[in-house]
Design a protein around this motif. Sequence first.
Motif, short mmCIF file in Angstrom:
data_model
loop_
_atom_site.label_atom_id
_atom_site.label_comp_id
_atom_site.label_asym_id
_atom_site.label_seq_id
_atom_site.Cartn_x
_atom_site.Cartn_y
_atom_site.Cartn_z
N GLY A 287 0.83 -1.20 0.00
CA GLY A 287 0.00 0.00 0.00
C GLY A 287 0.86 1.24 0.00
N PHE A 288 0.51 2.21 -0.85
CA PHE A 288 1.28 3.45 -0.93
C PHE A 288 0.38 4.57 -1.45
CE2 PHE A 288 1.96 1.05 -4.85
CZ PHE A 288 1.70 1.98 -5.85
N ILE A 289 0.82 5.79 -1.24
CA ILE A 289 0.09 6.95 -1.73
C ILE A 289 0.22 6.98 -3.25
CG2 ILE A 289 -0.06 9.48 -1.69
CD1 ILE A 289 1.19 9.38 1.11
N PRO A 290 -0.88 7.10 -3.98
CA PRO A 290 -0.79 7.13 -5.45
C PRO A 290 0.21 8.18 -5.93
CG PRO A 290 -3.08 6.94 -4.76
CD PRO A 290 -2.28 7.17 -3.51
N ASN A 291 0.94 7.82 -6.96
CA ASN A 291 1.94 8.68 -7.61
C ASN A 291 3.23 8.83 -6.82
OD1 ASN A 291 0.34 9.28 -9.92
ND2 ASN A 291 -0.81 10.76 -8.70
N SER A 292 3.39 8.09 -5.73
CA SER A 292 4.65 8.17 -4.99
C SER A 292 5.68 7.20 -5.58
CB SER A 292 4.43 7.88 -3.50
OG SER A 292 3.85 6.61 -3.31
N ILE A 293 6.96 7.55 -5.41
CA ILE A 293 8.08 6.75 -5.90
C ILE A 293 8.75 6.09 -4.69
CG2 ILE A 293 10.33 6.81 -7.05
CD1 ILE A 293 7.97 7.34 -8.88
N ASN A 294 9.06 4.82 -4.84
CA ASN A 294 9.72 4.09 -3.75
C ASN A 294 11.22 3.98 -4.00
OD1 ASN A 294 10.31 0.75 -2.87
ND2 ASN A 294 9.91 2.33 -1.36
N ILE A 295 12.01 4.54 -3.09
CA ILE A 295 13.45 4.29 -3.06
C ILE A 295 13.77 4.00 -1.59
CG2 ILE A 295 15.76 5.14 -3.55
CD1 ILE A 295 14.59 7.04 -5.58
N GLY A 296 13.99 2.74 -1.28
CA GLY A 296 14.11 2.31 0.11
C GLY A 296 15.34 2.86 0.81
N LEU A 297 15.13 3.30 2.04
CA LEU A 297 16.23 3.84 2.83
C LEU A 297 17.25 2.76 3.16
CD1 LEU A 297 16.98 6.59 4.07
CD2 LEU A 297 15.82 5.89 6.16
N LYS A 298 16.78 1.51 3.30
CA LYS A 298 17.68 0.40 3.62
C LYS A 298 18.25 -0.18 2.32
CE LYS A 298 15.45 -0.77 8.00
NZ LYS A 298 14.77 -1.81 8.78
N GLY A 299 19.11 0.57 1.71
CA GLY A 299 19.73 0.17 0.45
C GLY A 299 20.63 1.30 -0.02
N SER A 300 20.98 1.30 -1.29
CA SER A 300 21.81 2.37 -1.85
C SER A 300 20.93 3.57 -2.14
CB SER A 300 22.51 1.88 -3.11
OG SER A 300 23.39 0.82 -2.81
N PHE A 301 20.40 4.14 -1.07
CA PHE A 301 19.36 5.16 -1.17
C PHE A 301 19.82 6.41 -1.92
CE2 PHE A 301 17.38 8.95 0.90
CZ PHE A 301 16.10 8.78 0.42
N ALA A 302 20.86 7.05 -1.41
CA ALA A 302 21.29 8.33 -1.99
C ALA A 302 21.70 8.20 -3.45
CB ALA A 302 22.40 8.95 -1.15
N PRO A 303 22.52 7.20 -3.83
CA PRO A 303 22.87 7.08 -5.25
C PRO A 303 21.66 6.87 -6.15
CG PRO A 303 24.40 5.82 -3.91
CD PRO A 303 23.29 6.26 -2.99
N GLY A 323 10.30 7.86 12.74
CA GLY A 323 11.58 7.77 13.43
C GLY A 323 12.78 7.78 12.49
N THR A 324 12.53 7.61 11.18
CA THR A 324 13.64 7.60 10.22
C THR A 324 13.69 8.86 9.36
OG1 THR A 324 12.39 6.50 8.44
CG2 THR A 324 13.47 5.08 10.06
N GLU A 325 12.82 9.82 9.68
CA GLU A 325 12.73 11.00 8.82
C GLU A 325 14.04 11.78 8.76
OE1 GLU A 325 8.65 10.11 10.56
OE2 GLU A 325 10.67 10.44 11.42
N GLU A 326 14.68 12.01 9.91
CA GLU A 326 15.91 12.80 9.90
C GLU A 326 17.02 12.08 9.14
OE1 GLU A 326 19.15 14.93 12.89
OE2 GLU A 326 17.18 14.36 13.69
N GLU A 327 17.08 10.76 9.30
CA GLU A 327 18.08 10.00 8.54
C GLU A 327 17.85 10.16 7.04
OE1 GLU A 327 19.66 5.43 7.77
OE2 GLU A 327 18.01 5.77 9.18
N ALA A 328 16.60 10.07 6.62
CA ALA A 328 16.28 10.21 5.20
C ALA A 328 16.65 11.60 4.70
CB ALA A 328 14.81 9.92 4.95
N LEU A 329 16.31 12.63 5.47
CA LEU A 329 16.62 14.00 5.07
C LEU A 329 18.13 14.23 4.99
CD1 LEU A 329 13.96 15.90 7.22
CD2 LEU A 329 13.94 15.59 4.74
N THR A 330 18.86 13.67 5.95
CA THR A 330 20.32 13.80 5.95
C THR A 330 20.91 13.13 4.72
OG1 THR A 330 20.40 13.88 8.36
CG2 THR A 330 22.43 13.27 7.22
N ARG A 331 20.42 11.93 4.41
CA ARG A 331 20.97 11.19 3.28
C ARG A 331 20.59 11.84 1.94
NH1 ARG A 331 20.11 4.90 4.86
NH2 ARG A 331 20.95 4.60 2.76
N LEU A 332 19.44 12.49 1.89
CA LEU A 332 19.10 13.27 0.70
C LEU A 332 20.08 14.43 0.52
CD1 LEU A 332 15.20 13.44 0.97
CD2 LEU A 332 16.48 12.43 -0.92
N SER A 333 20.37 15.12 1.62
CA SER A 333 21.25 16.28 1.54
C SER A 333 22.70 15.89 1.28
CB SER A 333 21.16 17.09 2.84
OG SER A 333 19.92 17.74 2.91
#
Length: 471
Positions: A287-303, A323-333
């Motif tokens: 289940g996911f929000i329509p039109n969202s893209i999945n790139i899992g944080l537990k993987g080669s996320f940033a590349p 609880g993983t939001e800050e990690e995701a934001l950091t890895r995006l940046s």
Amino acid sequence: MKVEQIYTGCIAHAAYYIESNGEAAVFDPLREVQPYINRANKDNAKIKYVFETHFHADFVSGHLDLQKKTGAQIVFGPNANPNYDALIAEDNQEFQIGDYKIKVLHTPGHTMESTTYLLIDENDKEHGIITGDTLFIGDVGRPDLAQKVAAELTQEKLAGHLYDSLRKKIMPLADDLIVYPNHGAGSACGKNMSKETTDTLGNQKKTNYALQEMTKEEFIEAVLDGLTPPPGYFPQNVMLNIKGYESLDDVLTRAGKALSPEEFEAAANETGALLLDTRQAEDFKNGFIPNSINIGLKGSFAPWVGAMIPDIKQPILLIAEPGTEEEALTRLSRVGYDYTVGYLKGGFEAWENSDKEVDSITRISPKTLESDLAKSEFKVIDVRKASEFQAEHIEGALNIPLSEINEHLASFPKDQEFALHCAGGYRSMIAASILKQRGWDNFKEVAGGFNKIKTETELPITQYVCPSTLK
């Protein structure tokens, strides 16, 4: 001499920390600099220098925030021309860190400012070389990236410079030196890197293809052979590292807005932001929000973010496990994606509980794929890299590498059922989410990917046969 390698596996990156008599230096830091500051505090040391081997393409370096927070001097090698205060060293210039010395060896080739740092211990003995992207374990830095920033720097010219740098600056050094590269296996900055992240220079002289006896012309051909197009975000990261960037603290403060489902939906409609879901593939497919893209944080996320989202200034709305939001934001940046608008408070569960629309993806087992392929009209699309596909693949499968999916959408049928797979399921779920967003609904995704297909089915596999073994 103690050299501490600080390795970040998700982007195959190595930074280095050394300390002597209360003075410390950091080499090629990631953007989140607090761990380096904490490390120096543990030693009651002051970070005196931040050494950069070159203007990085695959990540945004933390040199500016380290300078701001510690007063450290940023050091680049010859030819660097950043838009901020930095010391541009001369070839063979030496720097003192307590009882240690750092000697600058200008080694152009990967880029024109590429520099190797020779580490000399308290007894004046040469200990090792921090090579950046000049020399990896088993490989050398690709010489085609700088041409994306400066057109006159052709990959052939850069490869020629790299040949000279390796043979005039690196190979004459002692065999017992330790090689400390900037990347390991999995980085897009090379093509044949080892899983090992250090080695002796002597062993590299024996085993690294680029250090074998050959002419410059042969070297250029060997280094350029088999290079795949670099991720689209690389030139944008180079420019951030040259021109400067916003402090990570400010980026996280702005991006860390917790939005209710209603606020999230309104922000999506108002900003046109990309909806990025960082949950695991198994959770996303249910289940996911329509039109969202999945790139899992537990993987080669940033590349993969960098490969699949062409513009680093793309507004992003984040859906993450609470609880993983800050990690995701950091890895995006880390890779320059600083324009996140906010994140869904409570994650996908909050969206689902608000009775808003959801979508899902059909995931099938390898055995079900085997049954489906008995139908003559069923097709298999393999989204692994071309090299993986060439090594072995399901007979009759079509290869469309994930990194090229946006350029080859027309190759995905709309009037015929098909299945998607990669090696293990991470990349194929990214592909599935992109196809869903673009209107495809006539496909299934294979759980466990090719690894499971090989072991759990009797589907015919085409394997590459080396021409030398043909009779």
